[in-house]
Design an enzyme around this catalytic site. Structure first.
Site, PDB file in Angstrom:
ATOM      1  N   HIS A 185      -8.298   2.964  -3.428  1.00  0.00           N
ATOM      2  CA  HIS A 185      -9.185   3.139  -2.271  1.00  0.00           C
ATOM      3  C   HIS A 185     -10.188   4.244  -2.608  1.00  0.00           C
ATOM      4  O   HIS A 185      -9.896   5.162  -3.392  1.00  0.00           O
ATOM      5  CB  HIS A 185      -8.401   3.572  -1.037  1.00  0.00           C
ATOM      6  CG  HIS A 185      -7.393   2.573  -0.556  1.00  0.00           C
ATOM      7  ND1 HIS A 185      -6.971   2.517   0.750  1.00  0.00           N
ATOM      8  CD2 HIS A 185      -6.705   1.589  -1.195  1.00  0.00           C
ATOM      9  CE1 HIS A 185      -6.071   1.562   0.887  1.00  0.00           C
ATOM     10  NE2 HIS A 185      -5.887   0.985  -0.281  1.00  0.00           N
ATOM     11  N   THR A 238      -4.092   4.797  -1.297  1.00  0.00           N
ATOM     12  CA  THR A 238      -5.094   5.320  -0.369  1.00  0.00           C
ATOM     13  C   THR A 238      -5.798   6.546  -0.959  1.00  0.00           C
ATOM     14  O   THR A 238      -5.363   7.124  -1.962  1.00  0.00           O
ATOM     15  CB  THR A 238      -4.469   5.704   0.989  1.00  0.00           C
ATOM     16  OG1 THR A 238      -3.559   6.766   0.770  1.00  0.00           O
ATOM     17  CG2 THR A 238      -3.767   4.530   1.635  1.00  0.00           C
ATOM     18  N   TYR A 239      -6.888   6.941  -0.291  1.00  0.00           N
ATOM     19  CA  TYR A 239      -7.749   8.026  -0.784  1.00  0.00           C
ATOM     20  C   TYR A 239      -7.955   9.021   0.348  1.00  0.00           C
ATOM     21  O   TYR A 239      -8.334   8.635   1.458  1.00  0.00           O
ATOM     22  CB  TYR A 239      -9.091   7.403  -1.192  1.00  0.00           C
ATOM     23  CG  TYR A 239      -9.964   8.293  -2.036  1.00  0.00           C
ATOM     24  CD1 TYR A 239      -9.788   8.358  -3.419  1.00  0.00           C
ATOM     25  CD2 TYR A 239     -10.982   9.051  -1.464  1.00  0.00           C
ATOM     26  CE1 TYR A 239     -10.599   9.152  -4.205  1.00  0.00           C
ATOM     27  CE2 TYR A 239     -11.804   9.853  -2.250  1.00  0.00           C
ATOM     28  CZ  TYR A 239     -11.606   9.893  -3.618  1.00  0.00           C
ATOM     29  OH  TYR A 239     -12.406  10.669  -4.403  1.00  0.00           O
ATOM     30  N   ALA A 241     -19.766   1.656   4.761  1.00  0.00           N
ATOM     31  CA  ALA A 241     -19.045   1.193   3.563  1.00  0.00           C
ATOM     32  C   ALA A 241     -19.931   0.277   2.719  1.00  0.00           C
ATOM     33  O   ALA A 241     -19.863   0.296   1.484  1.00  0.00           O
ATOM     34  CB  ALA A 241     -17.768   0.473   3.979  1.00  0.00           C
ATOM     35  N   LYS A 275     -21.541  -6.166   4.663  1.00  0.00           N
ATOM     36  CA  LYS A 275     -20.665  -5.552   3.652  1.00  0.00           C
ATOM     37  C   LYS A 275     -20.253  -6.583   2.596  1.00  0.00           C
ATOM     38  O   LYS A 275     -20.280  -6.299   1.399  1.00  0.00           O
ATOM     39  CB  LYS A 275     -19.445  -4.944   4.366  1.00  0.00           C
ATOM     40  CG  LYS A 275     -18.485  -4.227   3.469  1.00  0.00           C
ATOM     41  CD  LYS A 275     -17.653  -3.195   4.217  1.00  0.00           C
ATOM     42  CE  LYS A 275     -16.611  -3.756   5.143  1.00  0.00           C
ATOM     43  NZ  LYS A 275     -15.807  -2.695   5.776  1.00  0.00           N
ATOM     44  N   ARG A 277     -15.783   3.506   4.272  1.00  0.00           N
ATOM     45  CA  ARG A 277     -16.630   4.579   4.772  1.00  0.00           C
ATOM     46  C   ARG A 277     -15.817   5.842   4.963  1.00  0.00           C
ATOM     47  O   ARG A 277     -16.245   6.942   4.638  1.00  0.00           O
ATOM     48  CB  ARG A 277     -17.258   4.146   6.110  1.00  0.00           C
ATOM     49  CG  ARG A 277     -18.257   5.145   6.657  1.00  0.00           C
ATOM     50  CD  ARG A 277     -18.483   4.961   8.143  1.00  0.00           C
ATOM     51  NE  ARG A 277     -17.313   5.359   8.921  1.00  0.00           N
ATOM     52  CZ  ARG A 277     -17.238   5.297  10.228  1.00  0.00           C
ATOM     53  NH1 ARG A 277     -18.258   4.824  10.925  1.00  0.00           N
ATOM     54  NH2 ARG A 277     -16.141   5.683  10.868  1.00  0.00           N
ATOM     55  N   GLY A 278     -14.591   5.699   5.532  1.00  0.00           N
ATOM     56  CA  GLY A 278     -13.782   6.857   5.937  1.00  0.00           C
ATOM     57  C   GLY A 278     -14.075   7.210   7.382  1.00  0.00           C
ATOM     58  O   GLY A 278     -15.036   6.703   7.981  1.00  0.00           O
ATOM     59  N   GLU A 288       0.845  -1.204   0.000  1.00  0.00           N
ATOM     60  CA  GLU A 288       0.000   0.000   0.000  1.00  0.00           C
ATOM     61  C   GLU A 288       0.874   1.245   0.000  1.00  0.00           C
ATOM     62  O   GLU A 288       1.861   1.328   0.722  1.00  0.00           O
ATOM     63  CB  GLU A 288      -0.885  -0.014   1.257  1.00  0.00           C
ATOM     64  CG  GLU A 288      -1.806   1.187   1.333  1.00  0.00           C
ATOM     65  CD  GLU A 288      -2.796   1.086   2.474  1.00  0.00           C
ATOM     66  OE1 GLU A 288      -3.516   0.069   2.567  1.00  0.00           O
ATOM     67  OE2 GLU A 288      -2.821   2.018   3.300  1.00  0.00           O
TER      68      GLU A 288
HETATM   69  P1  FAD Z   1     -17.606   0.400   7.774  1.00  0.00           P
HETATM   70  O1  FAD Z   1     -17.488  -0.956   7.190  1.00  0.00           O
HETATM   71  O2  FAD Z   1     -18.792   1.213   7.379  1.00  0.00           O
HETATM   72  O3  FAD Z   1     -17.579   0.244   9.361  1.00  0.00           O
HETATM   73  C1  FAD Z   1     -17.469   1.392  10.192  1.00  0.00           C
HETATM   74  C2  FAD Z   1     -18.233   1.176  11.496  1.00  0.00           C
HETATM   75  O4  FAD Z   1     -19.639   1.101  11.223  1.00  0.00           O
HETATM   76  C3  FAD Z   1     -17.872  -0.117  12.229  1.00  0.00           C
HETATM   77  O5  FAD Z   1     -17.908   0.119  13.600  1.00  0.00           O
HETATM   78  C4  FAD Z   1     -18.998  -1.073  11.824  1.00  0.00           C
HETATM   79  O6  FAD Z   1     -19.229  -2.080  12.797  1.00  0.00           O
HETATM   80  C5  FAD Z   1     -20.188  -0.119  11.693  1.00  0.00           C
HETATM   81  N1  FAD Z   1     -21.178  -0.566  10.700  1.00  0.00           N
HETATM   82  C6  FAD Z   1     -20.903  -1.009   9.447  1.00  0.00           C
HETATM   83  N2  FAD Z   1     -22.048  -1.347   8.816  1.00  0.00           N
HETATM   84  C7  FAD Z   1     -23.057  -1.117   9.683  1.00  0.00           C
HETATM   85  C8  FAD Z   1     -24.480  -1.277   9.640  1.00  0.00           C
HETATM   86  N3  FAD Z   1     -25.081  -1.743   8.522  1.00  0.00           N
HETATM   87  N4  FAD Z   1     -25.218  -0.919  10.732  1.00  0.00           N
HETATM   88  C9  FAD Z   1     -24.610  -0.427  11.838  1.00  0.00           C
HETATM   89  N5  FAD Z   1     -23.264  -0.267  11.958  1.00  0.00           N
HETATM   90  C10 FAD Z   1     -22.508  -0.612  10.893  1.00  0.00           C
HETATM   91  N6  FAD Z   1      -9.349   5.745   5.376  1.00  0.00           N
HETATM   92  C11 FAD Z   1      -9.207   6.735   4.441  1.00  0.00           C
HETATM   93  O7  FAD Z   1      -9.660   7.856   4.668  1.00  0.00           O
HETATM   94  N7  FAD Z   1      -8.560   6.506   3.251  1.00  0.00           N
HETATM   95  C12 FAD Z   1      -8.052   5.279   2.937  1.00  0.00           C
HETATM   96  O8  FAD Z   1      -7.489   5.103   1.848  1.00  0.00           O
HETATM   97  C13 FAD Z   1      -8.181   4.224   3.889  1.00  0.00           C
HETATM   98  N8  FAD Z   1      -7.709   2.982   3.633  1.00  0.00           N
HETATM   99  C14 FAD Z   1      -7.904   1.976   4.540  1.00  0.00           C
HETATM  100  C15 FAD Z   1      -7.445   0.676   4.231  1.00  0.00           C
HETATM  101  C16 FAD Z   1      -7.637  -0.377   5.122  1.00  0.00           C
HETATM  102  C17 FAD Z   1      -7.160  -1.758   4.756  1.00  0.00           C
HETATM  103  C18 FAD Z   1      -8.276  -0.130   6.370  1.00  0.00           C
HETATM  104  C19 FAD Z   1      -8.466  -1.257   7.358  1.00  0.00           C
HETATM  105  C20 FAD Z   1      -8.725   1.147   6.691  1.00  0.00           C
HETATM  106  C21 FAD Z   1      -8.563   2.213   5.784  1.00  0.00           C
HETATM  107  N9  FAD Z   1      -9.018   3.494   6.064  1.00  0.00           N
HETATM  108  C22 FAD Z   1      -8.859   4.503   5.128  1.00  0.00           C
HETATM  109  C23 FAD Z   1      -9.642   3.805   7.352  1.00  0.00           C
HETATM  110  C24 FAD Z   1     -11.191   3.633   7.329  1.00  0.00           C
HETATM  111  O9  FAD Z   1     -11.755   4.640   6.516  1.00  0.00           O
HETATM  112  C25 FAD Z   1     -11.695   3.735   8.773  1.00  0.00           C
HETATM  113  O10 FAD Z   1     -11.242   2.650   9.517  1.00  0.00           O
HETATM  114  C26 FAD Z   1     -13.186   3.962   8.954  1.00  0.00           C
HETATM  115  O11 FAD Z   1     -13.399   4.333  10.322  1.00  0.00           O
HETATM  116  C27 FAD Z   1     -14.060   2.739   8.712  1.00  0.00           C
HETATM  117  O12 FAD Z   1     -14.136   2.431   7.403  1.00  0.00           O
HETATM  118  P2  FAD Z   1     -14.865   1.050   6.924  1.00  0.00           P
HETATM  119  O13 FAD Z   1     -14.890   1.097   5.463  1.00  0.00           O
HETATM  120  O14 FAD Z   1     -14.269  -0.123   7.573  1.00  0.00           O
HETATM  121  O15 FAD Z   1     -16.339   1.316   7.520  1.00  0.00           O
END
Ligand code: FAD
Length: 281
Positions: free
Chosen positions: A70, A40-41, A116, A157, A100-101, A9
């Site tokens: 991303h 990353t984004y 997300a 997801k 999600r971010g 990455e």
């Molecule tokens: P989600 O999957 O939406 O989860 C977030 C929270 O919401 C969790 O607590 C989950 O349990 C909860 N949730 C999910 N779905 C539901 C539902 N249907 N109902 C109720 N609650 C729910 N950030 C950046 O800004 N840019 C990047 O490029 C970036 N790259 C990343 C790469 C990796 C491999 C990882 C692990 C993280 C990255 N992040 C990045 C950070 C990420 O944006 C954060 O961790 C963010 O807080 C969560 O994103 P997510 O997509 O996992 O969210």
């Protein structure tokens, strides 16, 4: 026995960094021939939305390595997401890590996508030819009420169209193994790549662990304390720590290892030299 994937990455250089710095990073890692490099984004309303597509384009068309872009959702409306997806497609990139971010203090979320999984479903609808990856959290996401609840959300997801997961960094492989068992028990069968972040500085590890609610195991804590005042020694110890984590993961049949390079090719290369024979190289 399968050969695990190995991916890297990188992140777009800061706006004030010289444009050539990403080339220095890519020049330094291209001969590792990773299965893909993800980019990353930026997630705020002020981040440069074209940087990810431009770098992914360079990776695919100049370095001839598959790229994963991303994409974050909280601060984008559907038109901005469409724009980003088109940019990725024009760059020859059709694999997106849908995220999600994080919430940013003082910035207003757009409200088009809450989780997300909403973005995953949207990408699947707009670009059925795209492959969608997702993030997951071996110690549970910091906002989740429990690991089990987080895995319930992860299932939503994956069911929305994610075919590959990459984990948040973790420092104790037992956390990963426990998580993987629970994920499989929940009926999620897609590959899970383990995200490994090499230790560089004691302060940054502690800060990151606090931000992600991740645990620093005793063994690592001892290394950080012992070498906190000696950057070179801690860097070397960090390379060994990451290499050992990877060797243990491969021994436990991990689907893949995703190395967070932090745009440091020299560190990445030293880790790869230690572990490449485990990946059939
Ligand atoms: P989600 O999957 O939406 O989860 C977030 C929270 O919401 C969790 O607590 C989950 O349990 C909860 N949730 C999910 N779905 C539901 C539902 N249907 N109902 C109720 N609650 C729910 N950030 C950046 O800004 N840019 C990047 O490029 C970036 N790259 C990343 C790469 C990796 C491999 C990882 C692990 C993280 C990255 N992040 C990045 C950070 C990420 O944006 C954060 O961790 C963010 O807080 C969560 O994103 P997510 O997509 O996992 O969210």
């Amino acid at each position: 026995m399968h050969t695990p994937m190995f991916s890297l990455e990188v992140f777009p250089p800061k706006r004030d960094a010289p444009v050539g710095t990403i080339y220095d990073t890519l020049d330094g890692i291209e001969d590792l021939k990773p299965d893909f490099i993800s980019v990353t984004y930026g997630h705020g309303t002020h981040s440069d939305r074209t940087a990810t597509a431009r770098i992914a384009n360079t990776i695919v068309n100049e370095y001839r390595i598959p790229a994963v872009a991303h994409l974050t959702a909280l601060y984008s409306d559907k038109a901005k997401i469409d724009e980003a997806l088109d940019m990725f497609e024009n760059a020859g990139v059709n694999t997106v890590l849908a995220l999600r971010g994080d919430y940013i203090d003082g910035e207003q979320v757009v409200g088009a996508f809450e989780h997300a999984s909403d973005l995953v479903a949207y990408i699947r609808e707009r670009k059925p030819n795209f492959t969608v990856f997702g993030a997951c959290y071996p110690e549970g996401h910091y906002q989740a009420e429990s690991l089990d609840k987080d895995i319930e959300h992860l299932k939503i997801k994956v069911d929305a169209g994610v075919t590959h997961l990459i984990t948040q960094l973790f420092y104790d492989n037992d956390d990963f193994y426990r998580f993987r068992d629970k994920v499989r028990a929940a009926g999620i069968t897609v590959p899970i790549e383990a995200g490994i972040m090499p230790v560089r500085g004691a302060k940054s590890v502690r800060r990151m662990a606090e931000r992600n609610a991740s645990r620093i195991p005793e063994h690592l804590d001892e290394l950080l304390t012992r070498w906190e005042g000696n950057a070179e020694a801690l860097h070397n110890a960090g390379i060994l720590y990451a290499s050992e984590q990877i060797a243990d993961l491969v021994a436990h049949d991990v689907d893949g290892v995703h190395l967070y390079t932090m745009n440091h090719p020299a560190t990445t290369r030293r880790i790869w030299r230690n572990v490449k024979s485990l990946f059939g190289e």
